[in-house]
Each structure stands twice: as structure tokens, then as C-alpha cells.
Design an enzyme around this catalytic site. Structure first.
Site, PDB file in Angstrom:
ATOM      1  CD  GLU A 113      -3.075  -0.881   2.204  1.00 40.23           C
ATOM      2  OE1 GLU A 113      -3.262   0.244   2.729  1.00 40.23           O
ATOM      3  OE2 GLU A 113      -3.767  -1.873   2.472  1.00 40.23           O
ATOM      4  CG  HIS A 152      -7.700  -0.652  -0.500  1.00 42.40           C
ATOM      5  ND1 HIS A 152      -9.047  -0.555  -0.243  1.00 42.40           N
ATOM      6  CD2 HIS A 152      -7.088  -0.179   0.615  1.00 42.40           C
ATOM      7  CE1 HIS A 152      -9.244  -0.033   0.952  1.00 42.40           C
ATOM      8  NE2 HIS A 152      -8.061   0.213   1.490  1.00 42.40           N
ATOM      9  CG  ASP A 202      -9.127   1.735   4.956  1.00 36.26           C
ATOM     10  OD1 ASP A 202      -7.931   1.588   5.243  1.00 36.26           O
ATOM     11  OD2 ASP A 202      -9.580   1.539   3.810  1.00 36.26           O
TER      12      ASP A 202
END
Length: 133
Positions: free
Chosen positions: A22, A79, A90
């Protein structure tokens, strides 16, 4: 939220360059307009599954904003193996601070704003992104 085509493409490129990890960073600007995208090192224990902004960069940008610099209006992350919408992780990490959350997945960039109840984020409101230029 408004973002230039240059910054929109920059987000897509950073996500692609991060591969299976990420990417993450800050969105600086005024009101609903993103004027600068700041990349941060992802310091999460497992950057393939999570993100954590480099606290040094985050702190320095907050200090700069207090001294007249451009304010942080949001955060972004990717993502790489998921969808362009907030995950349960999140929601657990987010703060109901009025800032935008931008999520990149594949060729999709989506905008969100955390919604809270009693200082806990319980969901996200989808925010349209207007790409200018």
C-alpha cells in the site's frame, strides 16, 4: 473534492509503483481543492495489508500548516489487492476529523469522508471527485 488531472495521475502512478504494497500520503490544499500530493513512507508492520503514514512527515506538515503552510485536507492510500472503498481496517484507523480519504485500487480513485459517532468512525460517506484539466 477537486483534483487536477496531474495529481490524479500521480496517485495512480504511485499506486502502480508500490506494487503489492500500500502506498500512502497526504493531500494538501484549500477547501475542497487538492493543490499538492505528498508521498509518505508506509511504516506499517505489514505494508502489503495495511498502511501507516510516516509520523515524521505527518508531524512536519502539521507544523508547517500552523506556520502558514498549506493545510492537510486529506490522506490517500492504495488497496493493491482490493476495492477502491474503505475497509474495516480503514474505519478502525480513521478519525472523524473532516478530512478526505482517497483510496486507489487498480485504475480507480475514490473519495470518502469518515463519519463518526462518539469519537468512533462508524462508516464513510462517498465523496465525488472532480478531476480538472
Amino acid at each position: 473534492m477537486r483534483i487536477s488531472r496531474k495529481h490524479h495521475n500521480e496517485l495512480l502512478e504511485r499506486s502502480l509503483a508500490a506494487g503489492n504494497q500500500e502506498c500512502c500520503g497526504l493531500l494538501l490544499g484549500q477547501g475542497d481543492r487538492v493543490l499538492e500530493v505528498v508521498s509518505c513512507t508506509n511504516v506499517a508492520d505489514d505494508p502489503a495489508l495495511n498502511f501507516e503514514l510516516d509520523p515524521g512527515v505527518l508531524l512536519s506538515r502539521h507544523k508547517a500548516a500552523r506556520h502558514g503552510g498549506m493545510p492537510i485536507i486529506g490522506y490517500y492510500h492504495s488497496h493493491p489487492n482490493g476495492r477502491a472503498e474503505p475497509s474495516a481496517t480503514d474505519a478502525a484507523q480513521a478519525a472523524d476529523d473532516g478530512r478526505y480519504w482517497v483510496i486507489i485500487a487498480g485504475n480507480s480513485v475514490s473519495g470518502w469522508r469518515p463519519e463518526g459517532q462518539a469519537e468512533q468512525v462508524i462508516g464513510f460517506e462517498s465523496i465525488p471527485i472532480l478531476v480538472e484539466g
